[in-house]
Design a protein around this motif. Structure first.
Motif, PDB file in Angstrom:
ATOM      1  N   UNK A  19      34.752  38.677 -65.689  1.00  0.00           N
ATOM      2  CA  UNK A  19      33.663  38.046 -65.321  1.00  0.00           C
ATOM      3  C   UNK A  19      33.626  37.208 -64.152  1.00  0.00           C
ATOM      4  N   UNK A  20      35.062  36.724 -64.079  1.00  0.00           N
ATOM      5  CA  UNK A  20      34.993  35.870 -62.581  1.00  0.00           C
ATOM      6  C   UNK A  20      35.028  36.770 -61.393  1.00  0.00           C
ATOM      7  N   UNK A  21      35.740  37.974 -61.753  1.00  0.00           N
ATOM      8  CA  UNK A  21      35.551  39.029 -60.467  1.00  0.00           C
ATOM      9  C   UNK A  21      34.221  39.578 -60.079  1.00  0.00           C
ATOM     10  N   UNK A  22      33.480  39.853 -61.167  1.00  0.00           N
ATOM     11  CA  UNK A  22      32.327  40.423 -60.849  1.00  0.00           C
ATOM     12  C   UNK A  22      31.115  39.418 -60.645  1.00  0.00           C
ATOM     13  N   UNK A  23      31.213  38.417 -61.320  1.00  0.00           N
ATOM     14  CA  UNK A  23      30.089  37.494 -61.275  1.00  0.00           C
ATOM     15  C   UNK A  23      30.218  36.048 -60.339  1.00  0.00           C
ATOM     16  N   UNK A  24      31.416  35.415 -60.516  1.00  0.00           N
ATOM     17  CA  UNK A  24      31.827  34.360 -59.574  1.00  0.00           C
ATOM     18  C   UNK A  24      32.014  34.708 -58.208  1.00  0.00           C
ATOM     19  N   UNK A  25      32.891  35.665 -57.924  1.00  0.00           N
ATOM     20  CA  UNK A  25      33.702  35.997 -56.731  1.00  0.00           C
ATOM     21  C   UNK A  25      33.030  37.015 -56.122  1.00  0.00           C
ATOM     22  N   UNK A  26      32.387  37.977 -56.957  1.00  0.00           N
ATOM     23  CA  UNK A  26      31.936  39.298 -56.339  1.00  0.00           C
ATOM     24  C   UNK A  26      32.939  39.983 -55.701  1.00  0.00           C
ATOM     25  N   UNK A  27      33.980  40.246 -56.296  1.00  0.00           N
ATOM     26  CA  UNK A  27      35.188  40.886 -55.887  1.00  0.00           C
ATOM     27  C   UNK A  27      35.776  41.888 -56.365  1.00  0.00           C
ATOM     28  N   UNK A  28      36.522  42.926 -55.976  1.00  0.00           N
ATOM     29  CA  UNK A  28      36.794  44.066 -56.713  1.00  0.00           C
ATOM     30  C   UNK A  28      38.076  43.587 -57.659  1.00  0.00           C
ATOM     31  N   UNK A  29      38.092  43.931 -58.852  1.00  0.00           N
ATOM     32  CA  UNK A  29      39.471  43.492 -59.318  1.00  0.00           C
ATOM     33  C   UNK A  29      40.625  44.381 -59.264  1.00  0.00           C
ATOM     34  N   UNK A  30      41.657  43.862 -59.010  1.00  0.00           N
ATOM     35  CA  UNK A  30      43.061  44.547 -58.658  1.00  0.00           C
ATOM     36  C   UNK A  30      44.118  44.062 -59.497  1.00  0.00           C
ATOM     37  N   UNK A  31      45.098  45.016 -59.569  1.00  0.00           N
ATOM     38  CA  UNK A  31      46.236  44.684 -60.331  1.00  0.00           C
ATOM     39  C   UNK A  31      46.826  43.311 -60.072  1.00  0.00           C
ATOM     40  N   UNK A  32      46.986  43.307 -58.829  1.00  0.00           N
ATOM     41  CA  UNK A  32      47.644  42.012 -58.268  1.00  0.00           C
ATOM     42  C   UNK A  32      46.927  40.839 -58.839  1.00  0.00           C
ATOM     43  N   UNK A  33      45.531  40.865 -58.535  1.00  0.00           N
ATOM     44  CA  UNK A  33      44.682  39.626 -58.836  1.00  0.00           C
ATOM     45  C   UNK A  33      44.713  39.552 -60.516  1.00  0.00           C
ATOM     46  N   UNK A  34      45.021  40.524 -61.128  1.00  0.00           N
ATOM     47  CA  UNK A  34      45.099  40.436 -62.653  1.00  0.00           C
ATOM     48  C   UNK A  34      46.184  39.840 -63.067  1.00  0.00           C
ATOM     49  N   UNK A  35      47.467  40.095 -62.386  1.00  0.00           N
ATOM     50  CA  UNK A  35      48.765  39.591 -62.878  1.00  0.00           C
ATOM     51  C   UNK A  35      48.867  38.271 -62.417  1.00  0.00           C
ATOM     52  N   UNK A  36      48.053  37.871 -61.397  1.00  0.00           N
ATOM     53  CA  UNK A  36      48.212  36.377 -61.072  1.00  0.00           C
ATOM     54  C   UNK A  36      47.134  35.321 -61.584  1.00  0.00           C
TER      55      UNK A  36
END
Length: 132
Positions: A58-75
């Motif tokens: 939800x934050x990737x899509x709506x808050x930051x409008x960024x593509x989810x990545x494994x790196x971001x997911x793990x952090x």
């Protein structure tokens, strides 16, 4: 007069707060659902993990409008760790230092944690953006 907060950042903060509220509701609903079949601690851990995954997307899509990545997911769990540290410190200060009631202390500390958690979340989700 120019302010330090840009319009996109103000939108991100508002959306971050809304996603947090939705995440809390999802967590609690899942907790109650899992509680029908699992011990409370198992229900808590499973609901927490699933709601954190939902919060990430939800934050990737709506808050930051960024593509989810494994790196971001793990952090991303670092945002929850930050929230935990800030709210725990806040509860301690409110109850033991300020001698205020313990019933509302977690809610007050949670509100205080939002800006700190937002900054950590933003650094993870938009690593190339200057958050200052």
């Amino acid at each position: 007069m120019r302010t330090l907060m840009t319009r996109p950042m103000a939108r991100q903060i508002l959306t971050f707060a809304v996603v947090g509220a939705v995440n809390t509701a999802v967590y609690y609903g899942l907790y109650l659902l899992f509680l029908t079949r699992l011990p409370y601690l198992g229900a808590h851990v499973l609901a927490f993990a699933l709601s954190m995954v939902g919060s990430f997307f939800l934050n990737a899509r709506f808050t930051y409008r960024t593509r989810p990545t494994w790196r971001k997911f793990l952090l991303f769990p670092l945002t929850n760790a930050t929230n935990f540290l800030v709210t725990t410190t806040g509860v301690y200060v409110i109850v033991d230092v300020l001698h205020a009631g313990s019933r509302l202390a977690p809610l007050l500390a949670s509100v205080a944690a939002i800006p700190v958690t937002f900054v950590v979340s933003r650094m993870i989700m938009l690593p190339k953006v200057d958050t200052a």
